[in-house]
Design an enzyme around this catalytic site. Structure first.
Site, PDB file in Angstrom:
ATOM      1  N   GLU A  18       0.707  -1.100  -0.220  1.00 14.73           N
ATOM      2  CA  GLU A  18       0.049  -0.213   0.056  1.00 14.73           C
ATOM      3  C   GLU A  18       1.061   1.079   0.493  1.00 14.73           C
ATOM      4  OE1 GLU A  18      -2.517   2.017  -0.134  1.00 14.73           O
ATOM      5  OE2 GLU A  18      -4.492   0.441  -0.312  1.00 14.73           O
ATOM      6  N   ASP A 204      -9.940   1.986  -4.317  1.00  9.72           N
ATOM      7  CA  ASP A 204      -8.738   1.789  -3.091  1.00  9.72           C
ATOM      8  C   ASP A 204      -7.463   2.728  -3.091  1.00  9.72           C
ATOM      9  OD1 ASP A 204      -6.615   0.854  -1.383  1.00  9.72           O
ATOM     10  OD2 ASP A 204      -6.878  -0.768  -1.785  1.00  9.72           O
TER      11      ASP A 204
END
Length: 299
Positions: A18, A204
């Site tokens: 991420e 996301d």
């Protein structure tokens, strides 16, 4: 249109990769493995990865103007000294919600950090609803809550004139915009700029290019979509060889490369067989657009 090419850049095999950030000073890519509890720094020249273990889930890491990094570890905003691998807590959030953790975070153009929380996942993308919040942290370490009852606080970025803040609460299946006051950090006038379509997965992580268009990684969608926030039109879709695409940022010497992180957590044996690159970080070239340098935390 330029010929778009997708290649594996970093063999990271992250559980949940991420928050990629391109560091202009070192020409390196900074990203985290949330469930693997590590901050990674990758040098494309040497193809070397350096890592720091965080001891708890780490949602993001961003450069700090005074040196080192600031990261979201558990429910703490921490300063990270890369050379000593030491972490110092700067602020705590959601003290009344011990099952929460920090997720995505990013620094606005003035040096203010915005970061959101969520309940810890029961399994990938399954959480207790409306437990998260969105916070800002100033240079003086003043913490302000801007939103609550968030499901999964995720992607965030700003328009080129700094007057619009883009934000994703993943389970809402929308990309939203707010009016933004960069002097005070105040947000208001929330509206939807894009609603996810069937098969696109969950929105996301996100980044904005120099034209002001959004690039949104689609978890369980195996793609990054390019959106014009002014019209709500999807301009382009970039398909990835993995389904759990998690976030993206522009990088490279001229910011024309798009780096996309992915996750491997929760895959069964059959899914692993069909996407052996799950958890790796990809480089997308030939998009014909540039990104912008990231901002560093001023605290």
């Amino acid at each position: 249109m330029s010929s778009v090419r997708v290649e594996c850049a970093v063999k990271a095999s992250a559980l949940i990769g991420e928050g990629p950030v391109w560091e202009e000073s070192g020409q390196t890519l900074l990203f985290v493995d949330i469930a693997g509890q590590k901050i990674h720094r990758w040098d494309p020249t040497t193809n070397r990865i350096q890592s720091v273990a965080t001891g708890d889930m780490v949602g993001f890491a961003v450069p700090r103007r005074s040196g080192g990094y600031v990261a979201g570890v558990g429910r703490s905003i921490v300063a990270v000294d890369w050379s000593t691998q030491m972490m110092t807590s700067l602020a705590e959030v959601d003290e009344d919600k011990p099952n929460n953790r920090l997720n995505d975070g990013k620094v606005d153009p003035t040096g203010r950090l915005l970061a959101g929380t969520m309940a810890k996942e029961v399994r990938p993308a399954v959480v207790e609803r409306q437990q998260g919040s969105l916070f800002s942290v100033t240079s003086g370490l003043t913490v302000t809550k801007h939103l609550d009852e968030v499901d999964i606080s995720n992607g965030l970025d700003w328009s080129s004139d700094h007057k619009t803040f883009f934000y994703i609460d993943s389970l809402s299946l929308t990309v939203d915009a707010f009016d933004y006051d960069s002097n005070t950090g105040h947000i208001g006038n929330r509206r939807v700029v894009y609603r996810m379509e069937e098969g696109e997965g969950l929105p996301d992580g996100m980044t904005v290019d120099v034209k002001g268009n959004l690039w949104v990684a689609c978890y369980d969608g195996g793609r990054v979509i390019n959106i014009d926030p002014a019209t709500g039109v999807r301009l382009q879709t970039v398909s990835l060889p993995v389904m759990k695409t998690t976030s993206c940022c522009f990088g490279g010497r001229d910011y024309t490369d798009l780096y996309v992180t992915s996750a491997s957590v929760g895959l069964n044996q059959s899914e692993w067989k069909h996407q052996p690159l799950a958890g790796d970080t990809f480089r997308v070239t030939g998009l014909g657009v540039k990104g912008r340098p990231s901002s560093s935390f001023s605290g």
